[in-house]
Design a protein around this motif. Sequence first.
Motif, mmCIF file in Angstrom:
data_model
loop_
_atom_site.group_PDB
_atom_site.id
_atom_site.type_symbol
_atom_site.label_atom_id
_atom_site.label_comp_id
_atom_site.label_asym_id
_atom_site.label_seq_id
_atom_site.Cartn_x
_atom_site.Cartn_y
_atom_site.Cartn_z
ATOM 1 N N ALA A 71 7.712 4.971 -18.471
ATOM 2 C CA ALA A 71 8.340 3.228 -17.909
ATOM 3 C C ALA A 71 8.184 3.448 -16.297
ATOM 4 O O ALA A 71 7.752 2.190 -15.915
ATOM 5 C CB ALA A 71 9.946 3.380 -18.246
ATOM 6 N N ALA A 72 8.061 4.582 -15.834
ATOM 7 C CA ALA A 72 7.735 4.541 -14.359
ATOM 8 C C ALA A 72 6.350 4.213 -14.399
ATOM 9 O O ALA A 72 6.076 3.520 -13.379
ATOM 10 C CB ALA A 72 7.932 5.831 -13.928
ATOM 11 N N ALA A 73 5.338 4.637 -14.890
ATOM 12 C CA ALA A 73 4.082 4.235 -15.062
ATOM 13 C C ALA A 73 3.965 2.999 -15.258
ATOM 14 O O ALA A 73 3.320 2.195 -14.465
ATOM 15 C CB ALA A 73 3.180 5.249 -15.749
ATOM 16 N N SER A 74 4.507 2.246 -16.231
ATOM 17 C CA SER A 74 4.500 0.988 -16.470
ATOM 18 C C SER A 74 4.930 0.064 -15.443
ATOM 19 O O SER A 74 4.393 -0.927 -15.023
ATOM 20 C CB SER A 74 5.224 0.545 -17.674
ATOM 21 N N LEU A 75 6.222 0.446 -15.005
ATOM 22 C CA LEU A 75 6.506 -0.281 -13.669
ATOM 23 C C LEU A 75 5.661 -0.270 -12.456
ATOM 24 O O LEU A 75 5.503 -1.183 -11.856
ATOM 25 C CB LEU A 75 7.861 0.119 -13.183
ATOM 26 N N GLY A 76 5.057 1.057 -12.402
ATOM 27 C CA GLY A 76 4.017 1.132 -10.990
ATOM 28 C C GLY A 76 3.113 0.097 -11.267
ATOM 29 O O GLY A 76 2.617 -0.393 -10.366
ATOM 30 N N LEU A 77 2.394 0.281 -12.399
ATOM 31 C CA LEU A 77 1.282 -0.687 -12.718
ATOM 32 C C LEU A 77 1.516 -2.270 -12.643
ATOM 33 O O LEU A 77 0.782 -2.817 -12.009
ATOM 34 C CB LEU A 77 0.824 -0.152 -14.158
ATOM 35 N N ALA A 78 2.835 -2.674 -13.285
ATOM 36 C CA ALA A 78 3.074 -3.883 -13.195
ATOM 37 C C ALA A 78 3.258 -4.197 -11.535
ATOM 38 O O ALA A 78 3.052 -5.564 -11.255
ATOM 39 C CB ALA A 78 4.422 -4.253 -14.147
ATOM 40 N N GLY A 79 3.934 -3.444 -11.041
ATOM 41 C CA GLY A 79 4.096 -3.606 -9.481
ATOM 42 C C GLY A 79 3.046 -4.026 -8.800
ATOM 43 O O GLY A 79 2.692 -4.787 -7.922
ATOM 44 N N ARG A 80 1.688 -3.309 -8.966
ATOM 45 C CA ARG A 80 0.481 -3.592 -8.592
ATOM 46 C C ARG A 80 0.010 -4.928 -8.861
ATOM 47 O O ARG A 80 -0.640 -5.377 -7.946
ATOM 48 C CB ARG A 80 -0.196 -2.339 -8.824
ATOM 49 N N ILE A 81 0.192 -5.119 -10.177
ATOM 50 C CA ILE A 81 -0.474 -6.558 -10.682
ATOM 51 C C ILE A 81 0.613 -7.424 -9.879
ATOM 52 O O ILE A 81 -0.195 -8.615 -9.426
ATOM 53 C CB ILE A 81 -0.282 -6.510 -12.101
ATOM 54 N N ALA A 82 1.581 -7.484 -9.736
ATOM 55 C CA ALA A 82 2.489 -8.417 -9.065
ATOM 56 C C ALA A 82 1.895 -8.605 -7.547
ATOM 57 O O ALA A 82 2.033 -9.827 -7.098
ATOM 58 C CB ALA A 82 3.943 -8.221 -9.264
ATOM 59 N N ALA A 83 1.675 -7.617 -7.180
ATOM 60 C CA ALA A 83 1.324 -7.529 -5.781
ATOM 61 C C ALA A 83 -0.147 -8.367 -5.592
ATOM 62 O O ALA A 83 -0.285 -9.027 -4.428
ATOM 63 C CB ALA A 83 1.290 -6.195 -4.889
ATOM 64 N N ALA A 84 -1.161 -8.180 -6.271
ATOM 65 C CA ALA A 84 -2.465 -8.255 -6.414
ATOM 66 C C ALA A 84 -2.121 -10.139 -6.556
ATOM 67 O O ALA A 84 -3.044 -10.578 -6.119
ATOM 68 C CB ALA A 84 -3.272 -7.928 -7.377
ATOM 69 N N ALA A 85 -1.277 -10.477 -7.645
ATOM 70 C CA ALA A 85 -1.007 -11.917 -7.846
ATOM 71 C C ALA A 85 -0.458 -12.646 -6.774
ATOM 72 O O ALA A 85 -0.106 -13.828 -6.821
ATOM 73 C CB ALA A 85 -0.556 -12.097 -8.824
ATOM 74 N N ALA A 131 14.038 7.852 -11.877
ATOM 75 C CA ALA A 131 13.637 7.658 -10.481
ATOM 76 C C ALA A 131 11.999 7.044 -10.845
ATOM 77 O O ALA A 131 11.428 6.995 -11.844
ATOM 78 C CB ALA A 131 13.340 9.264 -9.794
ATOM 79 N N VAL A 132 11.619 6.424 -9.713
ATOM 80 C CA VAL A 132 10.356 5.628 -9.963
ATOM 81 C C VAL A 132 9.014 6.577 -10.084
ATOM 82 O O VAL A 132 8.127 6.534 -10.506
ATOM 83 C CB VAL A 132 10.014 5.269 -8.573
ATOM 84 N N ASP A 133 9.265 8.050 -10.117
ATOM 85 C CA ASP A 133 8.359 9.001 -10.176
ATOM 86 C C ASP A 133 8.408 9.453 -11.678
ATOM 87 O O ASP A 133 7.543 10.328 -11.829
ATOM 88 C CB ASP A 133 8.686 10.489 -9.105
ATOM 89 N N GLY A 134 9.458 8.996 -12.325
ATOM 90 C CA GLY A 134 9.364 9.170 -13.721
ATOM 91 C C GLY A 134 10.394 10.329 -14.213
ATOM 92 O O GLY A 134 10.565 10.571 -15.570
ATOM 93 N N LEU A 135 11.282 10.883 -13.355
ATOM 94 C CA LEU A 135 11.972 11.830 -13.682
ATOM 95 C C LEU A 135 13.518 11.228 -14.158
ATOM 96 O O LEU A 135 13.726 10.463 -13.496
ATOM 97 C CB LEU A 135 12.530 12.687 -12.535
#
Length: 144
Positions: free
Chosen positions: A50-64, A27-31
Amino acid sequence: MNHDALVAEMRTLRDRVVGVTDTAVAAVDGLLIAADTEDAIDPNGLAALAAASLGLAGRIAAAALRGPLRRTVTCSSGGYTAVYAVGETALLVVVGDEGVNVPQLHVEARSAVERIGAILLEPDPEPAAARVPEPAHDPEGVLG
């Protein structure tokens, strides 16, 4: 969700792409939802990171301003780890060795992500043991 179908889909991806060694769905919460990993890998820790990585990468994609995130890939000295978004609620983690064909992985993972998303949305199949048998039809009272 049909857990067996989910694990089968993960194994199919591993079989279709040379070099893929491990897979997990979380799950996106890491479970952790399901894992097909070697004993040396902690699937719960992998899912959380992986969930933390995907969350951070999603924020980078949104900022870009480049649209919704589809995947993030980490290249290390011993291979690759790719994390794919499965809708907005889950993720697929794929670990591969140095010989993994990354472009082929991305093509195969795209289809796997769609199928995994559908599996996750399916209602739980009712196990045969949990089904309550119908009462026997006995209009003449012979059985009881």
